[in-house]
Design a protein around this motif. Structure first.
Motif, PDB file in Angstrom:
ATOM      1  N   SER A 264      25.523  -2.950 -15.941  1.00  0.00           N
ATOM      2  CA  SER A 264      24.877  -1.553 -16.340  1.00  0.00           C
ATOM      3  C   SER A 264      23.979  -1.943 -17.369  1.00  0.00           C
ATOM      4  N   ARG A 265      23.708  -2.921 -18.041  1.00  0.00           N
ATOM      5  CA  ARG A 265      22.897  -3.020 -19.405  1.00  0.00           C
ATOM      6  C   ARG A 265      21.639  -3.609 -18.721  1.00  0.00           C
ATOM      7  N   ARG A 266      20.985  -2.640 -18.441  1.00  0.00           N
ATOM      8  CA  ARG A 266      19.667  -2.968 -17.520  1.00  0.00           C
ATOM      9  C   ARG A 266      18.667  -2.047 -17.713  1.00  0.00           C
ATOM     10  N   VAL A 267      17.354  -2.169 -17.464  1.00  0.00           N
ATOM     11  CA  VAL A 267      16.089  -1.371 -17.195  1.00  0.00           C
ATOM     12  C   VAL A 267      15.779  -1.651 -15.904  1.00  0.00           C
ATOM     13  N   GLU A 268      15.525  -0.421 -15.203  1.00  0.00           N
ATOM     14  CA  GLU A 268      14.743  -0.515 -13.662  1.00  0.00           C
ATOM     15  C   GLU A 268      13.463  -0.182 -13.943  1.00  0.00           C
ATOM     16  N   VAL A 269      12.468  -0.797 -13.430  1.00  0.00           N
ATOM     17  CA  VAL A 269      10.929  -0.431 -13.389  1.00  0.00           C
ATOM     18  C   VAL A 269      10.612  -0.479 -12.097  1.00  0.00           C
ATOM     19  N   PHE A 270      10.175   0.785 -11.678  1.00  0.00           N
ATOM     20  CA  PHE A 270       9.558   1.212 -10.206  1.00  0.00           C
ATOM     21  C   PHE A 270       8.235   1.424 -10.359  1.00  0.00           C
ATOM     22  N   ILE A 271       7.344   0.420  -9.611  1.00  0.00           N
ATOM     23  CA  ILE A 271       6.076   0.599  -9.751  1.00  0.00           C
ATOM     24  C   ILE A 271       5.605   1.513  -8.304  1.00  0.00           C
ATOM     25  N   GLN A 272       4.770   2.608  -8.758  1.00  0.00           N
ATOM     26  CA  GLN A 272       4.424   3.258  -7.562  1.00  0.00           C
ATOM     27  C   GLN A 272       2.978   3.118  -7.271  1.00  0.00           C
ATOM     28  N   PRO A 273       2.639   2.614  -6.085  1.00  0.00           N
ATOM     29  CA  PRO A 273       0.969   2.453  -5.761  1.00  0.00           C
ATOM     30  C   PRO A 273       0.369   3.980  -5.870  1.00  0.00           C
TER      31      PRO A 273
ATOM     32  N   ASP B 283       0.772  -1.169   0.125  1.00  0.00           N
ATOM     33  CA  ASP B 283       0.099   0.012  -0.151  1.00  0.00           C
ATOM     34  C   ASP B 283       0.679   1.468   0.059  1.00  0.00           C
ATOM     35  N   THR B 284       1.946   1.175   0.669  1.00  0.00           N
ATOM     36  CA  THR B 284       2.852   2.767   0.518  1.00  0.00           C
ATOM     37  C   THR B 284       4.171   2.450  -0.013  1.00  0.00           C
ATOM     38  N   VAL B 285       4.718   1.309  -0.304  1.00  0.00           N
ATOM     39  CA  VAL B 285       6.000   1.366  -0.680  1.00  0.00           C
ATOM     40  C   VAL B 285       6.111   0.887  -2.264  1.00  0.00           C
ATOM     41  N   SER B 286       6.824   1.385  -3.061  1.00  0.00           N
ATOM     42  CA  SER B 286       7.425   1.258  -4.360  1.00  0.00           C
ATOM     43  C   SER B 286       7.929  -0.094  -4.479  1.00  0.00           C
ATOM     44  N   THR B 287       7.480  -0.728  -5.634  1.00  0.00           N
ATOM     45  CA  THR B 287       8.135  -2.064  -5.946  1.00  0.00           C
ATOM     46  C   THR B 287       8.907  -1.845  -7.091  1.00  0.00           C
ATOM     47  N   ALA B 288      10.255  -2.431  -7.163  1.00  0.00           N
ATOM     48  CA  ALA B 288      11.138  -2.460  -8.006  1.00  0.00           C
ATOM     49  C   ALA B 288      11.481  -3.746  -8.747  1.00  0.00           C
ATOM     50  N   TYR B 289      11.837  -3.622 -10.070  1.00  0.00           N
ATOM     51  CA  TYR B 289      12.376  -4.889 -11.069  1.00  0.00           C
ATOM     52  C   TYR B 289      13.398  -4.557 -11.836  1.00  0.00           C
ATOM     53  N   MET B 290      14.196  -5.391 -12.263  1.00  0.00           N
ATOM     54  CA  MET B 290      15.215  -5.245 -13.107  1.00  0.00           C
ATOM     55  C   MET B 290      15.162  -6.127 -14.086  1.00  0.00           C
ATOM     56  N   LEU B 291      15.131  -5.733 -15.444  1.00  0.00           N
ATOM     57  CA  LEU B 291      15.637  -6.427 -16.551  1.00  0.00           C
ATOM     58  C   LEU B 291      16.979  -6.321 -17.100  1.00  0.00           C
ATOM     59  N   PHE B 292      17.759  -7.317 -17.525  1.00  0.00           N
ATOM     60  CA  PHE B 292      19.346  -7.274 -17.894  1.00  0.00           C
ATOM     61  C   PHE B 292      19.284  -7.682 -19.411  1.00  0.00           C
ATOM     62  N   TYR B 293      20.203  -6.945 -19.937  1.00  0.00           N
ATOM     63  CA  TYR B 293      20.131  -7.111 -21.467  1.00  0.00           C
ATOM     64  C   TYR B 293      21.720  -7.702 -21.712  1.00  0.00           C
TER      65      TYR B 293
ATOM     66  N   PHE C 287      24.882  -7.439 -24.237  1.00  0.00           N
ATOM     67  CA  PHE C 287      25.755  -6.523 -25.010  1.00  0.00           C
ATOM     68  C   PHE C 287      25.083  -5.861 -26.512  1.00  0.00           C
ATOM     69  N   ASN C 288      24.946  -4.630 -26.430  1.00  0.00           N
ATOM     70  CA  ASN C 288      24.197  -3.973 -27.821  1.00  0.00           C
ATOM     71  C   ASN C 288      22.902  -4.678 -28.079  1.00  0.00           C
ATOM     72  N   GLU C 289      22.212  -4.962 -27.207  1.00  0.00           N
ATOM     73  CA  GLU C 289      20.736  -5.533 -27.365  1.00  0.00           C
ATOM     74  C   GLU C 289      19.794  -4.565 -26.755  1.00  0.00           C
ATOM     75  N   SER C 290      18.537  -4.352 -27.349  1.00  0.00           N
ATOM     76  CA  SER C 290      17.577  -3.568 -26.829  1.00  0.00           C
ATOM     77  C   SER C 290      16.198  -4.197 -26.468  1.00  0.00           C
ATOM     78  N   THR C 291      16.440  -5.742 -26.508  1.00  0.00           N
ATOM     79  CA  THR C 291      15.467  -6.328 -26.314  1.00  0.00           C
ATOM     80  C   THR C 291      15.824  -7.642 -24.989  1.00  0.00           C
ATOM     81  N   ALA C 292      15.100  -7.806 -24.170  1.00  0.00           N
ATOM     82  CA  ALA C 292      15.476  -8.938 -23.080  1.00  0.00           C
ATOM     83  C   ALA C 292      14.281 -10.023 -23.155  1.00  0.00           C
ATOM     84  N   ASP C 293      14.354 -11.032 -23.990  1.00  0.00           N
ATOM     85  CA  ASP C 293      13.421 -11.996 -24.258  1.00  0.00           C
ATOM     86  C   ASP C 293      12.982 -12.656 -23.000  1.00  0.00           C
TER      87      ASP C 293
END
Length: 109
Positions: free
Chosen positions: A98-107, A4-14, A16-22
């Motif tokens: 470093s080759r990542r995307v971080e996703v933060f979900i805010q309630p 209810d009050t805390v953001s949730t975080a996820y990471m996707l790793f890629y 080298f030189n790729e923009s998709t994380a299957d």
């Protein structure tokens, strides 16, 4: 279930030189469901390592944006930011983290 009050975080790793994380498709489908079924919002931060070409940080964010919109998520439910090259996590860091995307979900506030 989102806290209810805390953001949730996820990471996707890629690769080298790729923009998709299957291997991240299941996580992104879950993210899409959360964003469509709740009032939560998300921030997507894209990163690349120093040896990668071009603007892969932005390309990674754009791929996730396209995926979420393709799943039916309204673009107003998330924002994407290209963050460039992050500081090394350790002296032995070879760029993999470093080759990542971080996703933060805010309630909803």
């Amino acid at each position: 279930h989102l806290p209810d009050t805390v953001s949730t975080a996820y990471m996707l790793f890629y690769d080298f030189n790729e923009s998709t994380a299957d291997d991240g498709k299941d996580l992104l489908k879950e993210l899409a469901a959360v964003l469509m079924l709740t009032d939560a919002t998300a921030t997507i931060n894209g990163f690349k390592d120093a040896a990668e070409d071009g603007e892969l940080d932005q390309a990674r964010v754009d791929e996730i944006r396209k995926f979420l919109i393709g799943q039916g998520v309204e673009s107003s439910k998330f924002q994407g930011l290209a963050r460039g090259v992050p500081p090394a996590i350790s002296a032995a860091d070879d760029g993999v983290t470093s080759r990542r995307v971080e996703v933060f979900i805010q309630p909803p506030s």
